[in-house]
Design an enzyme around this catalytic site. Structure first.
Site, PDB file in Angstrom:
ATOM      1  N   GLU A   1     -23.567  -6.791  -0.979  1.00 23.40           N
ATOM      2  CA  GLU A   1     -22.494  -7.828  -0.883  1.00 23.40           C
ATOM      3  C   GLU A   1     -22.585  -8.749  -0.109  1.00 23.40           C
ATOM      4  OE1 GLU A   1     -18.643  -6.602   1.505  1.00 23.40           O
ATOM      5  OE2 GLU A   1     -19.386  -4.991   0.275  1.00 23.40           O
TER       6      GLU A   1
ATOM      7  N   HIS B   1     -13.815   7.753  -6.748  1.00 21.04           N
ATOM      8  CA  HIS B   1     -12.778   6.778  -6.780  1.00 21.04           C
ATOM      9  C   HIS B   1     -11.531   7.102  -7.869  1.00 21.04           C
ATOM     10  CE1 HIS B   1     -16.168   4.250  -5.855  1.00 21.04           C
ATOM     11  NE2 HIS B   1     -15.300   4.066  -4.669  1.00 21.04           N
TER      12      HIS B   1
ATOM     13  N   LYS C   1     -17.386  -5.814  -6.820  1.00 21.23           N
ATOM     14  CA  LYS C   1     -17.103  -6.726  -5.800  1.00 21.23           C
ATOM     15  C   LYS C   1     -16.870  -8.101  -6.331  1.00 21.23           C
ATOM     16  CE  LYS C   1     -19.421  -4.357  -2.251  1.00 21.23           C
ATOM     17  NZ  LYS C   1     -18.331  -3.645  -1.559  1.00 21.23           N
TER      18      LYS C   1
ATOM     19  N   LYS D   1       0.948  -1.202  -0.019  1.00 27.28           N
ATOM     20  CA  LYS D   1      -0.027  -0.044   0.038  1.00 27.28           C
ATOM     21  C   LYS D   1       0.681   1.251  -0.119  1.00 27.28           C
ATOM     22  CE  LYS D   1      -2.796   2.918   3.086  1.00 27.28           C
ATOM     23  NZ  LYS D   1      -4.337   2.545   2.228  1.00 27.28           N
TER      24      LYS D   1
END
Ligand code: GLN
Ligand code: ZN
Length: 763
Positions: A614, A703, A121, A19
């Site tokens: 989800e 995003h 997802k 990350k």
């Protein structure tokens, strides 16, 4: 001899090394070579940690997403990034993240704006993949470079490598035909490239390839079943052995199909698909390997090794060398190493297992099967003792909570009146203009906010100083929103590390890890709290922050909560009681918070259910059961308020057509959803259903660093107004803004507010 292997290892790193390397590179602070070096170091370390296995996954590592990697391997790049001259990894990031003209200076070679690929997802997990894009003209062309490089690296390290790839049918099924063409028409051409890939791997000395086809645990219609037959008959002649991997659920009616595809082995999820195993053993041709996923790759609890062995031993007897054992799915979905946890309560810690510990459990099982239980008597005894302690622990069971759940009745989830009666009362109280503007909750989590939180947690900042720092951030968010002219404000969620962990930390029955990170998408990780006991709320959790924010302004301030279904779906949940029961406990706890906010004078309360969708079971036949208790839980949380209090809910990444009835059943006054990337098509579901309440379709793709322009937002809202009566439309971003920078957020919201003004008085 039971043979051990793994389907995939978490790649983000025990300390989220990947990350930080990615984000540093994206900010232009480090080089591509440095990023690649971090990747190589992580792969090397992870292979070492799996060295005890008979076969180790290779190619499961990704800098962003394994499905996007597969698109590159297959040469299936969206047209907008074809012909890119730079490094393939940069091109991967262009597809994954988009690139606006404004931020292009930082990357001079990425000229012009590039729309980000759609993200969705991965089955029923909280991992997101980049959706492959197809058209009738899609041409596949093999680019095995990434996989071959990782393979060579692993071979140089002496790893017993098993390359992992997404299978052709799942790849097609997860993608989208942008022109509405038939994806299956691409299968013959796609198979040629898969055959070439497998041939290339054979040439490199590979014996086994894991080919992931999790789509087999879903309901397939005849065309897709047929596609499986076509695909694997065509790949039959390849020189590698294929281990066809399924996971996350039951094969059920696909058992026969899966058992008889011409591959060398089949992996099944023996946790969620336990019922498949016996019939499969009967169906499986005698030469095939059966890999049983007996360690749960989706939770953090210790496996009950003795019980598993009781079940496995007779199967091992029957299968002999054909039995392989593994975790149920890739360990991507669990944190790396429990040993890093220094602050977890030792008792609770003794009940848990992360990725590394799960592989240790696998080794114990293999030894017990291969050499007898006596060879691992000690670890087996320790495992049994830990599990017995957990079952008996008073920390897990709270009679008061259990009694409250038993008292739940239908009236608890019902509003005083129908939406049609509530709406005018709310309008009267709130006095909002047409096309009211708002945001979804969070504002940028700046470096200063994170620093203050870190200092607070480390004891360098006391409660008062931390509170003052957060209040300053809230004040800043309020000031910015007032300047922008938004109609309904938020406090910005500065004090929240994460929308679930924040609540979990204040609820009894939850525990927290320090390093229990799981990848969500790209460099984004979540640290799911661990729901281990009955849930209760000792104190109000948000009231002070929201009332502080409201005290700074006369504009309505939304109270901001995470809903019970989302808290549940984003937690590691108990495996000793049904999810529905844990969810109702959460619903009662959050309901108390809703009522406290209302008593404090908060006029709008948003209850996020970002993760409702989800949680849907993979098989449609089981949807209703889930939706019934999920919607009931939301209603218990939300619907205790007076008519004048406006309830909002928010959902992201959702498709709504198949759950619209349940969404309407939640009866929120306003729902905000993600729509900007799908050009308002999502609203068709609401239109067709005659959805009766208000909707805020997202018009700003948060995003991506792209700044939406005013005309585009107006255009999107006009499309929305063709489907939903304008008096029931709100204008808002797709989701919270915590991952963006203020410098991006302000111009974007300015354009959004300007667009709303234009919509109110078109010229
Ligand atoms: N209120 C949350 C936020 O703005 C919602 C986030 C989400 O839905 N994922 O951050
Ligand atoms: Zn969202």
């Amino acid at each position: 001899m039971a043979f051990t292997h793994n389907l995939g290892f978490p790649r983000i790193g025990a300390r989220r090394e990947l990350k930080f390397a990615l984000e540093s590179y994206w900010r232009g602070e480090s080089s591509l070579d440095a990023l690649k070096a971090t990747g190589a170091a992580l792969r090397q370390r992870h292979w070492q940690e799996q060295a005890g296995l008979d076969l180790v996954p290779v190619g499961d590592f990704s800098f962003y997403d394994q499905v996007l990697d597969m698109s590159f391997t297959l040469g299936n790049l969206p047209e907008r990034v074809q012909g890119f001259e730079g490094d393939a990894l940069d091109n991967t990031f262009r597809v994954a993240r988009g690139r606006s003209a404004a931020s292009a200076e930082a990357h001079a070679d990425c000229c012009g704006g590039v729309a980000a690929g759609e993200m969705t997802k991965w089955f029923d997990t909280n991992y997101h993949y980049i959706v492959p894009e197809f058209t009738a003209d899609t041409v596949f062309r093999l680019d095995a470079s990434r996989l071959l490089a990782q393979l060579a690296e692993s071979q140089a390290q002496g790893v017993r490598a098993k390359p992992v790839i997404v299978g052709p049918v799942t790849y097609l099924a997860l993608g989208k035909a942008k022109d509405g063409s038939d994806r299956l028409a691409l299968l013959p051409q796609l198979l040629t490239v898969y055959a070439e890939l497998l041939e290339t791997l054979a040439t490199e000395g590979v014996e086994w390839v894991q080919i992931d086809e999790p789509i087999l645990v879903t309901e397939l219609d005849a065309d897709w079943r047929h596609a499986f037959e076509t695909a694997y008959h065509q790949l039959k002649s390849c020189r590698v052995k294929l281990l066809l991997a399924t996971y996350f659920g039951q094969l059920a009616e696909n058992q026969y199909l899966a058992a008889n595809l011409p591959v060398a082995g089949l992996h099944v999820d023996a946790i969620n698909g336990r019922d498949d195993v016996l019939p499969l053993i009967g169906l499986l041709p005698a030469h095939k390997v059966l890999s049983l996923g007996v360690i749960n790759g989706r939770n953090i609890w210790k496996t009950d090794l003795t019980t598993v062995l009781d079940w496995l031993e007779p199967l091992a007897e029957r299968l002999g060398d054909r039995l392989w054992i593994a975790p149920s799915c890739s360990l991507l979905h669990v944190p790396v190493d429990l040993a890093s946890e220094e602050k977890l309560d030792p008792e609770l810690k003794s009940w848990l297992a992360f990725a590394r510990q799960k592989l240790d459990e696998l080794a114990v099982l293999a030894t017990a099967l291969n050499q007898g239980r006596a060879a691992v008597a000690e670890p087996l005894a320790a495992n049994q003792a830990a599990l017995a302690a957990r079952r008996a622990s008073p920390r897990v069971h709270n009679p008061r909570v259990q009694a409250a759940v038993a008292r739940i009745d239908a009236h608890l989830g019902r509003r005083e009146s129908h939406y049609a009666q509530r709406a005018p009362k709310q309008a009267e109280r709130l006095r909002l203009p047409a096309y009211p503007t708002t945001t979804i909750g969070s504002f940028p989590q700046t470096a200063e906010i994170r620093q203050a939180r870190a200092d607070f947690k480390a004891g360098r900042l006391d409660v008062a100083a931390y509170k003052a720092a957060m209040q300053a951030e809230i004040a800043r968010a309020v000031r910015e929103q007032e300047t922008l002219g938004l109609d309904v404000l938020v406090h910005g969620e500065a004090e929240r590390n994460d929308m679930v962990e924040y609540f979990g930390e204040q609820l009894d029955g939850y525990a927290f890890s320090q390093f229990g990170w799981v990848q969500s998408y790209g460099s984004r990780c979540v640290k799911p709290p661990i729901l281990f006991g009955d849930i209760s709320r000792p104190n109000p959790m948000t009231v002070e922050w929201i009332t502080y924010a409201q005290s700074l302004t006369d504009t309505p301030m939304k109270g901001m909560l995470t809903g019970p279904v989302t808290i549940l779906n984003w937690s590691f949940v108990r495996d000793d009681q049904p999810r529905s029961l844990s969810c109702k406990q959460l619903a009662l706890a959050i309901r108390e918070e809703v009522l406290d906010l209302e008593s404090a004078g908060v006029s709008i309360i948003q209850i996020d259910e970002a993760a409702l969708r989800e949680g849907l079971p993979l098989r449609k036949a089981q949807w209703k059961g889930y939706l019934d208790w999920a919607v009931e839980s939301f209603r218990i949380t939300a619907n205790g308020v007076r008519d004048e209090t406006q309830i909002h809910t928010h959902m992201c990444y959702s498709e709504f057509n198949d759950i619209i009835e349940a969404i309407a059943g939640m009866d929120a006054d306003v729902i905000t959803i993600e729509t900007s990337r799908s050009d308002m098509e999502l609203l068709d579901a609401f239109d067709d259903f005659n959805y009766p309440n208000e909707i805020g379709p997202g018009v700003y793709d948060i995003h991506s660093p792209n700044i939406p322009n005013e005309a585009h937002i107006v255009q999107l809202m006009q499309k929305a107004a063709e489907r939903i009566p304008p008096e029931r439309l709100w204008v808002n971003p797709d989701c919270g803004l915590k991952t963006r920078q203020w410098a991006e957020v302000i111009p974007a919201l300015r354009n959004m507010v300007a667009a709303a003004q234009r919509l109110r008085s078109p010229v």
